[in-house]
Design an enzyme around this catalytic site. Structure first.
Site, PDB file in Angstrom:
ATOM      1  CD  GLU A  22     -31.808  35.415  50.784  1.00  0.00           C
ATOM      2  OE1 GLU A  22     -32.615  35.736  51.664  1.00  0.00           O
ATOM      3  OE2 GLU A  22     -30.570  35.365  50.990  1.00  0.00           O
ATOM      4  CG  ASP A  34     -32.170  39.534  52.343  1.00  0.00           C
ATOM      5  OD1 ASP A  34     -32.974  38.669  52.726  1.00  0.00           O
ATOM      6  OD2 ASP A  34     -31.856  40.520  53.040  1.00  0.00           O
TER       7      ASP A  34
END
Length: 263
Positions: free
Chosen positions: A153, A81
């Site tokens: 992610e 992320d």
């Protein structure tokens, strides 16, 4: 000769230890082939294949199979992320030199949001590779947008750990960056206003938009727009409406002007 008590006790412990040995994660030949195919498609390599597999391992799989040496992808997702935000931020900073901090924040948010990442993961067939528990599988987890976005992610996180930031940039150059350039996220931005401000601020002249082509049947029309500055075409864009085509053309013009400024 009869076994002594100690020998019997030792033999009993050996059997118990064998029974208690932790299960190991073993991919089927088909799963291994799918991972290899993914890397070939993306033109990537992984020095540590365990990291790659971990990126696609859902917590439900680990909990269900109780594999001690197997880790789920949640920590990689956390890392990915942050890596993704940095990589996208850098791209926007370089590609849109005239864009304000507020506009870059909005555009980045539209790029790294769950629906966008889930769509990217779906296009790359990430869902087919995810290791899921039976319960999660039965409730359609493999196609759940939140799960797919998380896997995207975690893959970025694993790639960063294994190959470094340059590999992440290369991966995004094949997946996200072209979409930004093509205006896939431009519904969040008013590129025409930004272009007008840029032109006025630098006194570059006068711009105008031209619809140069209309194609497709009436129910599925596509428009092609050019934005022209002093008789020079700065950008070309397509869209389902004239306004959308002009927005995409303006976005291309902004990229062109930013590149010219760097030269």
């Amino acid at each position: 000769m009869p076994h002594s008590k100690n020998q019997r006790k030792h033999r009993h412990h050996s059997h118990s230890e064998r029974r208690r040995q932790p299960k190991r994660l073993t991919l089927t030949a088909k799963q291994q082939q799918m991972f290899d195919e993914l890397l070939r498609t993306l033109n990537l390599t992984f020095a540590n294949k365990k990291l790659l597999v971990q990126a696609f391992t859902h917590s439900s799989y680990v909990n269900e199979h109780r594999i001690q040496s197997c880790k789920d992808n949640e920590r990689l997702e956390f890392l990915g992320d942050a890596v993704l935000e940095l990589a996208v931020s850098q791209y926007l900073y370089k590609a849109f030199e005239q864009m304000s901090e507020g506009d870059m924040t909005k555009l980045r948010a539209s790029i790294v949001c769950e629906p966008s990442l889930a769509q990217l993961a779906e296009e790359l067939h990430f869902g087919e590779l995810v290791l899921l528990g039976k319960g999660e599988e039965m409730t359609g987890g493999r196609k759940r947008p939140a799960l797919l976005a998380d896997v995207f992610e975690s893959f970025v996180g694993a790639l960063y750990l294994d190959q470094g930031m340059d590999a992440v940039y290369l991966f995004l150059e094949r997946t996200i960056y072209p979409k930004i350039s093509e205006g896939a996220f431009s519904h969040m931005m008013d590129f025409k206003s930004q272009l007008q401000e840029f032109i006025q601020r630098d006194n570059l002249g006068h711009i105008h938009y031209e619809i140069v082509q209309e194609r497709g049947p009436a129910h599925n029309r596509e428009f092609v727009s050019e934005v022209v500055l002093n008789n020079e075409t700065l950008g070309v864009g397509t869209g389902r409406s004239k306004k959308e085509a002009e927005q995409h053309a303006a976005q291309q013009a902004l990229i062109t002007l930013s590149q010219k400024k760097e030269q």
